[in-house]
Design an enzyme around this catalytic site. Sequence first.
Site, PDB file in Angstrom:
ATOM      1  N   PRO A 157       0.853  -1.097   0.247  1.00 46.63           N
ATOM      2  CA  PRO A 157       0.294  -0.180  -0.142  1.00 46.63           C
ATOM      3  C   PRO A 157       0.646   1.063   0.558  1.00 46.63           C
ATOM      4  CG  PRO A 157       0.106  -0.945   2.173  1.00 46.63           C
ATOM      5  CD  PRO A 157       1.245  -2.012   1.300  1.00 46.63           C
ATOM      6  N   GLY A 158       0.602   1.909  -1.025  1.00 45.16           N
ATOM      7  CA  GLY A 158       1.179   4.071  -0.807  1.00 45.16           C
ATOM      8  C   GLY A 158       0.962   4.734  -0.254  1.00 45.16           C
ATOM      9  N   TYR A 212      -4.787  14.312 -13.851  1.00 41.64           N
ATOM     10  CA  TYR A 212      -6.177  12.480 -13.716  1.00 41.64           C
ATOM     11  C   TYR A 212      -7.456  13.111 -13.276  1.00 41.64           C
ATOM     12  CZ  TYR A 212      -2.073  10.550 -12.567  1.00 41.64           C
ATOM     13  OH  TYR A 212      -0.336  10.020 -11.977  1.00 41.64           O
ATOM     14  N   CYS A 227       2.631  29.039 -15.397  1.00 40.64           N
ATOM     15  CA  CYS A 227       1.916  29.963 -16.288  1.00 40.64           C
ATOM     16  C   CYS A 227       1.272  28.673 -17.215  1.00 40.64           C
ATOM     17  CB  CYS A 227       3.014  30.350 -17.015  1.00 40.64           C
ATOM     18  SG  CYS A 227       3.748  31.478 -16.047  1.00 40.64           S
ATOM     19  N   GLU A 228       0.162  28.098 -17.395  1.00 40.27           N
ATOM     20  CA  GLU A 228      -0.687  27.692 -18.075  1.00 40.27           C
ATOM     21  C   GLU A 228      -1.629  27.481 -17.621  1.00 40.27           C
ATOM     22  OE1 GLU A 228       0.790  23.380 -18.976  1.00 40.27           O
ATOM     23  OE2 GLU A 228       2.598  24.219 -18.529  1.00 40.27           O
TER      24      GLU A 228
HETATM   25  N1  LLP Z   1       2.850  -1.504  -5.415  1.00 44.21           N
HETATM   26  C1  LLP Z   1       3.235  -1.782  -7.370  1.00 44.21           C
HETATM   27  C2  LLP Z   1       3.901  -2.429  -8.281  1.00 44.21           C
HETATM   28  C3  LLP Z   1       2.956   0.390  -7.860  1.00 44.21           C
HETATM   29  O1  LLP Z   1       2.562  -0.249  -8.945  1.00 44.21           O
HETATM   30  C4  LLP Z   1       1.880   0.419  -6.742  1.00 44.21           C
HETATM   31  C5  LLP Z   1       1.827   2.247  -8.036  1.00 44.21           C
HETATM   32  C6  LLP Z   1       1.591   0.190  -5.761  1.00 44.21           C
HETATM   33  C7  LLP Z   1       2.564  -0.718  -5.108  1.00 44.21           C
HETATM   34  C8  LLP Z   1       0.909   1.380  -4.608  1.00 44.21           C
HETATM   35  O2  LLP Z   1       0.003   1.931  -4.707  1.00 44.21           O
HETATM   36  P1  LLP Z   1      -1.209   2.745  -4.164  1.00 44.21           P
HETATM   37  O3  LLP Z   1      -1.467   1.675  -2.499  1.00 44.21           O
HETATM   38  O4  LLP Z   1      -0.526   3.714  -3.765  1.00 44.21           O
HETATM   39  O5  LLP Z   1      -2.127   2.776  -4.709  1.00 44.21           O
HETATM   40  N2  LLP Z   1      -0.298   8.723  -9.460  1.00 44.21           N
HETATM   41  C9  LLP Z   1      -0.424   8.054  -9.541  1.00 44.21           C
HETATM   42  C10 LLP Z   1      -0.699   6.797  -8.724  1.00 44.21           C
HETATM   43  C11 LLP Z   1       0.202   5.792  -9.583  1.00 44.21           C
HETATM   44  C12 LLP Z   1       0.429   4.386  -8.946  1.00 44.21           C
HETATM   45  C13 LLP Z   1       1.585   3.716  -9.024  1.00 44.21           C
HETATM   46  N3  LLP Z   1       1.587   2.213  -8.138  1.00 44.21           N
HETATM   47  C14 LLP Z   1      -1.921   8.621  -8.743  1.00 44.21           C
HETATM   48  O6  LLP Z   1      -1.357  10.250  -8.353  1.00 44.21           O
HETATM   49  O7  LLP Z   1      -2.879   8.694  -8.238  1.00 44.21           O
END
Ligand code: LLP
Length: 439
Positions: free
Chosen positions: A292-293, A335, A362-363
């Site tokens: 989880p991130g 997004y 500037c956008e």
């Molecule tokens: N594991 C892998 C292999 C991943 O590619 C990702 C996220 C995660 C874990 C963590 O996912 P999470 O729990 O954070 O959903 N920049 C985009 C999100 C891109 C996520 C990429 N991979 C945004 O701002 O919504």
Amino acid sequence: MSINQEIKPITAKRDGNLYIGGCDLTEIAKKYGTPLYVIDEQSLREICKEYKKTFEDYKNIHMTYASKALCSSAITKILFDEGFGFDVVSEGETYTVYKAGVDMSKVTFNGNNKSKSEIELALKCGVGRFSVDNFYEAKVLNDIAGKMGKEANILLRITPGIECHTHEYIKTGQIDSKFGFDLSQIDEIIDLIKSKYKNLSIKGLHSHIGSQIFELKSYCDEIDILVKELVSLNNRHCLSMNELNIGGGLGVKYTDNDNPPSVQEFGETIKNSVKSVCEKYNINPPIIYIEPGRSIISTAGVTLYTIGSTKQVPNGRKYITIDGGMADNPRPSMYNAIYSAEIANNTDNRNNEVVTIAGRYCESGDILIENIELPAPQSGDTLCVYCTGAYNYSMSSNYNRVQKPAMALVNNSQSDIIVNRESLEDLIRLDVIPDRLRR
Ligand code: LLP
């Protein structure tokens, strides 16, 4: 309620001004300047505890925080302290967690085009697992590990062919994806590894189906496919893989319209699903990794801005301009992400009005929040945007040659800077003027 189901950090309180972690945000904005990322330590630690509690009855669980959501030395230390390992995808993330004193055996190295130097650093630091994404990487990793006299423990990343309902750019598990092996290619890569790549040891499979996921059913489908593959590959290739990394993805609440499942619901779904699929295939439950991130760090973070100019378009919208925008939070322009916000200073006795928060870049597309109702925002007010912990700082840029914001950690009425604001010197630090231009 889980913390990812809240828009605000759990310590958010209003007493005239807005407080987080016992700190008056208006004061903090003055003290450290704006834009300012603020992380509530209590929200961060609490959600880690929620994850741990939810999975405590599953013996073989490895919780690895996806550093890409927000990677800094202090945040890494807190997460490690809370028992998390890490998912890293670059030399920078590997170096950060290594220097923060993390046990590198708890680190998984992901990514679809790991460079040679990234692989070398990861092997040198002793990362626990490489999630191998493609044929080329398997060869390169094997070669480098061989030269370094090491064996790399790997998971094979597969594309499970799962469509989940999230933004096109943050979906990853569908068949036509740049990530991972198609299921039809797994036999070939395993044959190659077994016959030629002696420095790779296959421990299991990995997949990640997307981000900001609200439908838990997608995880059941994913687990079903992963376990089924694990069993049939073990049988066909006489392997004893027993590790499954199911990636990250649990969603968070950015606005009142978002209703993500709780960490508990997520955990129960994963555990039940693993249990029933393992019963179906008559195998012992494998070691499970989750990554989880967003759900860990998003709600803990807010961003403070100072409101500058305002503009009323005749017969049109009212624009409120802040001192940040798309360079510190590119998600609305990338997004169409929608955020919630409040004025942090005392707004008693003000009537609400609908305004559009514009960034300073500037956008024309640099609009942070469209049509939000706020108590008559005025120049000099401090704006607090919620749920900005994930993918804001980590995706920030220096567009328009603007310094990246500082980050403060708040807890028990104490605030500390954990990332310094960039200086003008920082901005030109890497510039080079060749001698021939100096004449
Ligand atoms: N594991 C892998 C292999 C991943 O590619 C990702 C996220 C995660 C874990 C963590 O996912 P999470 O729990 O954070 O959903 N920049 C985009 C999100 C891109 C996520 C990429 N991979 C945004 O701002 O919504």
